[in-house]
Design an enzyme around this catalytic site. Structure first.
Site, PDB file in Angstrom:
ATOM      1  N   GLU A  46       0.893  -1.155   0.000  1.00 60.53           N
ATOM      2  CA  GLU A  46       0.000   0.000   0.000  1.00 60.53           C
ATOM      3  C   GLU A  46       0.932   1.205   0.000  1.00 60.53           C
ATOM      4  O   GLU A  46       1.717   1.378   0.929  1.00 60.53           O
ATOM      5  CB  GLU A  46      -0.877  -0.046   1.269  1.00 60.53           C
ATOM      6  CG  GLU A  46      -2.012   0.929   1.312  1.00 60.53           C
ATOM      7  CD  GLU A  46      -3.221   0.498   0.485  1.00 60.53           C
ATOM      8  OE1 GLU A  46      -3.294  -0.673   0.066  1.00 60.53           O
ATOM      9  OE2 GLU A  46      -4.088   1.352   0.247  1.00 60.53           O
ATOM     10  N   ASP A  57      -4.395  11.751   7.979  1.00 62.13           N
ATOM     11  CA  ASP A  57      -3.161  11.212   8.535  1.00 62.13           C
ATOM     12  C   ASP A  57      -2.698  11.924   9.791  1.00 62.13           C
ATOM     13  O   ASP A  57      -2.784  13.145   9.909  1.00 62.13           O
ATOM     14  CB  ASP A  57      -2.046  11.283   7.473  1.00 62.13           C
ATOM     15  CG  ASP A  57      -2.232  10.224   6.404  1.00 62.13           C
ATOM     16  OD1 ASP A  57      -2.253   9.032   6.763  1.00 62.13           O
ATOM     17  OD2 ASP A  57      -2.404  10.589   5.226  1.00 62.13           O
ATOM     18  N   TYR A 171     -11.177  -1.946   2.808  1.00 62.87           N
ATOM     19  CA  TYR A 171     -10.197  -1.392   3.747  1.00 62.87           C
ATOM     20  C   TYR A 171     -10.966  -1.002   4.997  1.00 62.87           C
ATOM     21  O   TYR A 171     -11.713  -0.035   4.991  1.00 62.87           O
ATOM     22  CB  TYR A 171      -9.507  -0.180   3.116  1.00 62.87           C
ATOM     23  CG  TYR A 171      -8.303   0.346   3.890  1.00 62.87           C
ATOM     24  CD1 TYR A 171      -8.413   0.746   5.211  1.00 62.87           C
ATOM     25  CD2 TYR A 171      -7.061   0.457   3.274  1.00 62.87           C
ATOM     26  CE1 TYR A 171      -7.315   1.232   5.909  1.00 62.87           C
ATOM     27  CE2 TYR A 171      -5.953   0.941   3.949  1.00 62.87           C
ATOM     28  CZ  TYR A 171      -6.092   1.322   5.275  1.00 62.87           C
ATOM     29  OH  TYR A 171      -5.005   1.800   5.967  1.00 62.87           O
TER      30      TYR A 171
END
Lengths: 264, 393
Positions: A46, A57, A171
């Protein structure tokens, strides 16, 4: 070219999916890091293309983005790096990135160029299934898989909608929040994985907060088909910035540990 | 299914999956309460008795003389807290209360929106966290101290430039981890749907009042209405009720910083290109690779490389024009308004006044121009004196 299907066909084996930011801390070291990850037992990669404003993030990956951007990383260079990696080994590669980079590159051109270098899927952190019509036609046209996210607060109905639009794997975000290492695996992971498994045959991979081989093992036991490990590995890059051999050694060792834990 | 919140091809809902259910719940609550009798009555009462609405429309003799027509200032600077930001603060704060949320977070640039959120938190008894860039904390210290005095926690954000963009990034990150009990009181008419619609709804009181005041005081509609544009909240509120009046020219004034062609500005609509930032498709300042560029402005409140999606649409359709005023023009204007009118304009608001001054002689004597004076400049006095020490000798 190896596909996700090839990897997930091995029933009973949990896929190990490390995440790195392409070009972190520089082009050549990034290549060596990823090569080490492959040699140490990664099944799928990934990979992130760095963005100036990565809102999904935490600090560890933000810093990796900045390191890579300071080295001049962009989509074109990312494709070059992926080409080198693919030449080393035919391993499935998913990109994980932000929509502006793709929009700016030109959506169709981006998918065409990504497919050319062997990218298997593009997961866009800030593009949900609701706007997937902007990328699905070209994804299909170039023969890539789709990957979308499910979180602990995604409703059952929406999980089904996500599954309907997904061809690669789901995911699964293990917790509420941004990427980053955590002390323990969220208690809700097992339930979440089972819920998704109940509505689809698609592979289910779990990421966000996976920080040790014990975490990875727990997620495998919860029934996940793959474990995605990002911040922990990116953190090892950060702590060994001044010593490249040690960096590669630490990353290789950690991935081997996880490999062993998953294969127990 | 595509969400609502599109302005032509702009706007949208480009956020991480975890925020989707949260924004959908916010949209549902907004739809439910915005026209609810109890909600609107409570908001109207607070707007009048707590915040001081309606704000006056004041004919400035000094500006009228210079420009050569009737120049009016919509005095949002007289609102409680010193800026238009409280319109949205009250509206969203009340929405948070009706949704049963007890914690507020907000981003702030100049500190005016942080101040408005801290004000609401103090008044409604809610816990408040304000995300603010480290550069902005330094240049807007009076507002930081006021926020802290009202009990808000101010969280410094480093990021790339320590400004509004970074503050929004970190507020969004915090929100994804605390969606269950926290309301994100977004300050500008940008961000993902439904925020641009919500902020416009609570800010359009500016033009609702100004339009009627203009008819009452001048007997006709204005020729031109102008406001400064950063993210675009005061401008969209100032334009809203004039958009259907085809004869009224709408002008948004962006921060031209050191100059539009210096690369040091925040003129997103004039020098940017279309992209996706902070949840919406709109104009952004970006480099050749699609990385967001740091903006520059003397005013923290306009120092943002994005813009609300409806402004992008108003630009594309030609309904509004977007122009710029430089840092130097703003400083000149700040002093002019102080000396000739006894009004301290916020650096942000001074952009709109500065641009009108460049249009002197372009109007017929009986034309009416309305400038939204979005905030007062007490917070900028120290900065002004640093830039122009001679003015107080």
């Amino acid at each position: 070219m190896k596909t996700y299907k090839d990897i997930f066909a091995h029933k009973g084996k949990t896929a190990l999916i490390p995440f790195f930011v392409l070009g972190d801390p520089d082009m050549d070291t990034s290549y060596d890091i990823i090569k080490t990850a492959i040699d140490s037992g990664a099944d799928i990669l990934e990979l992130g293309i760095p963005f100036s404003d990565p809102i999904a993030d935490g600090p560890t990956i933000q810093k990796a983005d900045i390191r890579a951007l300071n080295q001049g990383m962009n989509c074109h260079k990312a494709f070059e790096l992926i080409q080198r990696i693919k030449a080393y080994k035919d391993i499935p590669i998913g990109l994980l990135m932000y929509y502006n980079l793709i929009w700016h590159y030109g959506v169709d051109a981006f998918y065409q160029d990504a497919a050319k270098v062997g990218v298997n899927s593009v997961l866009i952190a800030d593009l949900s299934i609701d706007d997937a019509d902007e990328i699905l036609p070209i994804t299909k046209q170039v023969g890539m898989d789709t990957v979308f996210m499910v979180t602990p607060i995604t409703s059952l109905q929406r999980k089904q909608q996500v599954a309907d639009k997904t061809t690669g794997f789901i995911y699964t975000v293990s917790l509420l929040g941004v990427t980053g290492t955590r002390d323990q695996v969220s208690g809700s992971v097992a339930g979440l994985v089972q819920e998704i498994k109940a509505i689809t045959d698609l592979p289910v991979c779990v990421g966000f907060g996976v920080s040790s081989s014990e975490h990875a093992r727990a997620i495998a036991l919860a029934g996940a088909d793959g474990v995605i490990i990002g911040s922990k590995l990116v953190g090892l890059i950060e702590t060994h910035l001044d010593n490249k051999p040690d960096m590669l050694k630490a990353i290789g060792q950690f991935i081997q540990e996880v490999r062993e834990a998953l294969d127990q | 299914m595509k969400h609502r919140g599109r302005y032509g091809d702009f706007g949208g809902f480009y956020v991480p999956e975890v925020l989707i259910p949260v924004l959908e719940a916010l949209e549902a609550a907004f739809d439910r309460y915005k026209d609810d009798a109890q909600f609107t009555a409570e908001l109207a009462l607070l707007s009048r008795d707590y915040a001081g609405r309606p704000t006056p429309l004041y004919r400035s003799p000094a500006l009228s003389d210079i420009v050569g027509c009737h120049v009016y200032l919509k005095r949002e600077d007289l609102m409680h807290g010193g800026a238009h930001k409280l319109n949205n603060g009250l509206g969203q704060g009340l929405l948070a209360k009706y949704m049963g949320k007890k914690k507020l977070i907000a981003e702030t640039g100049a500190g005016q929106h942080g101040l408005a959120t801290a004000t609401i938190g103090a008044m409604m008894g809610m816990e408040v966290k304000i995300f603010m860039g480290t550069t902005d904390i330094e240049r807007q210290m009076p507002n930081v101290q006021k926020m802290k005095l009202m009990g808000a926690e101010v969280i410094p954000v480093e990021g790339a430039s320590g400004t509004l963009k970074d503050a929004i990034n970190d507020a969004l990150r915090y929100w994804t981890a605390h969606v269950d009990d926290t309301f994100y009181l977004f300050g500008t008419a940008a961000g993902p749907h439904p925020y641009p619609a919500i902020v416009k709804h609570f800010q359009e009181v500016i033009s609702l009042e100004a339009r009627q005041q203009c008819l009452d005081q001048c007997g006709k509609l204005p020729t031109l209405v102008t406001a400064c544009v950063g993210g675009g909240s005061n401008a969209i509120g100032t334009f809203a009720h004039f958009i259907q009046d085809e004869g009224v020219r709408l002008v948004g004034v962006e921060a031209a910083g050191y100059g539009l062609d210096t690369g040091k500005h925040a003129a997103t609509l004039q020098r940017g290109s279309v992209g996706v930032l902070h949840g919406a498709r709109s104009y952004v300042l970006q480099d050749k690779d699609g990385q967001i560029i740091e903006s520059h402005s003397i005013s923290a409140g306009l120092d943002y490389p994005g813009i609300g999606p409806e402004h992008s649409h108003l630009k594309e359709t030609g309904r509004a024009d977007y122009v710029g005023a430089t840092d130097d023009e703003v400083l000149d204007t700040f002093l002019l308004l102080t000396r000739k009118e006894g009004i301290f304009p916020a650096f942000e608001s001074a952009h709109a006044v500065a641009w009108i001054l460049t249009q002197a002689g372009q109007f017929k004597p009986d034309d009416v121009v309305i400038i939204n004076l979005s905030g007062r400049g007490d917070k900028d006095v120290d900065s002004f004196i640093q830039y122009r020490p001679d003015s107080v000798l």
